[in-house]
Design an enzyme around this catalytic site. Structure first.
Site, PDB file in Angstrom:
ATOM      1  N   CYS A 110      40.239  36.592  41.872  1.00 40.79           N
ATOM      2  CA  CYS A 110      40.727  36.935  40.535  1.00 40.79           C
ATOM      3  C   CYS A 110      41.851  35.999  40.099  1.00 40.79           C
ATOM      4  CB  CYS A 110      41.253  38.366  40.512  1.00 40.79           C
ATOM      5  SG  CYS A 110      40.007  39.607  40.893  1.00 40.79           S
ATOM      6  N   CYS A 111      41.928  35.779  38.792  1.00 40.81           N
ATOM      7  CA  CYS A 111      43.046  35.068  38.186  1.00 40.81           C
ATOM      8  C   CYS A 111      43.166  33.643  38.749  1.00 40.81           C
ATOM      9  CB  CYS A 111      44.320  35.878  38.382  1.00 40.81           C
ATOM     10  SG  CYS A 111      45.711  35.362  37.383  1.00 40.81           S
ATOM     11  N   ILE A 112      44.268  33.313  39.399  1.00 40.15           N
ATOM     12  CA  ILE A 112      44.496  31.971  39.928  1.00 40.15           C
ATOM     13  C   ILE A 112      43.860  31.777  41.305  1.00 40.15           C
ATOM     14  CG2 ILE A 112      46.682  32.526  41.073  1.00 40.15           C
ATOM     15  CD1 ILE A 112      45.828  29.277  39.134  1.00 40.15           C
TER      16      ILE A 112
END
Length: 248
Positions: A163-165
């Site tokens: 998720c995300c970065i």
């Protein structure tokens, strides 16, 4: 009054549709490892993302075990001021235990044979504590246990949720992997970290543009329960983006 009734009716329909979709996210009995990187978006795990993942895994019937590396954080951020806290040091495992309510295990003890999938929530901790990406970009180093886990799950053909970065972790240690961190242009501030895509491609990985509510699966695998689960987290909890990786 008519407009108000229409609004409530519309909201009810959307809720019913969401409930029906959510009910399909069934992963009963699946053993899922969730890897945390501290507690707090700017120096650890993004708590909203971790919570959303844990809620949907729980509702889906998965057996969850949380892990974190027993290492010092890169630094500590005062989240009220948005600035580093001087002369303060915290441990990633101890901080992650806040999210896990104490039920957390040293990442060194995570064994691929004991789990069906692994998920990495986002937050700057992935770029600061699980790797040095926040400082070194494409020349970053990944925590040795994180690298081992990614390679082991990849080799075993088991799903890896990022998720995300967090997709930068896979981009660094899995050559040629296909991931997403959203869009490749800032688009007036809508995608403030779009520059990350350049580092991903510099690492030799492929980047695929995806929207906020899309869970991206780069290689199809036999059980779609994890992809629907992660998509559910994205759709109902507003996670930024996610990559889901598996090999067959």
């Amino acid at each position: 009054m008519f407009a108000l009734r229409s609004l409530f009716r519309s909201a009810h329909i959307r809720y019913a549709a969401a409930s029906q979709f959510h009910a399909t996210s069934n992963c009963s009995g699946a053993k899922v490892a969730v890897v945390l990187s501290g507690c707090g978006v700017y120096d650890g795990t993004e708590i909203h993302e971790a919570s959303a993942i844990l809620v949907h895994l729980s509702r889906g019937g998965a057996e969850v075990q949380m892990f974190a590396p027993d290492v010092s954080q890169m630094h500590v951020i005062d989240h009220g001021k948005g600035q580093p806290a001087e002369k303060e040091s915290r441990n990633v495992l101890s901080e992650s235990a806040r999210i896990a309510r104490g039920n957390i295990t040293d990442l060194a003890k995570l064994n691929v044979s004991n789990h069906d999938a692994v998920i990495f929530p986002g937050g700057f901790g992935a770029a600061k504590n699980l790797s040095t990406f926040a400082v070194d970009g494409k020349d970053c180093k990944v925590n040795k246990e994180v690298e081992r886990i990614l390679k082991d799950f990849h080799k075993a053909g088991k799903p890896i949720g990022l998720c995300c970065i967090s997709p930068v972790l896979a981009a660094k240690v899995l050559p040629g992997v296909d991931v997403t961190v959203g869009h490749e242009e800032e688009e007036g501030g809508k995608w403030p970290y779009a520059g990350t895509t350049q580092a991903i491609t510099a690492l030799g990985a492929k980047h695929t543009v995806k929207e906020v509510t899309i869970s991206y699966l780069n290689i199809f695998f036999s059980s779609l329960l994890f992809s629907s689960l992660l998509f559910s987290s994205l759709l109902f909890s507003s996670l930024l983006f996610s990559s889901l990786i598996s090999t067959t």
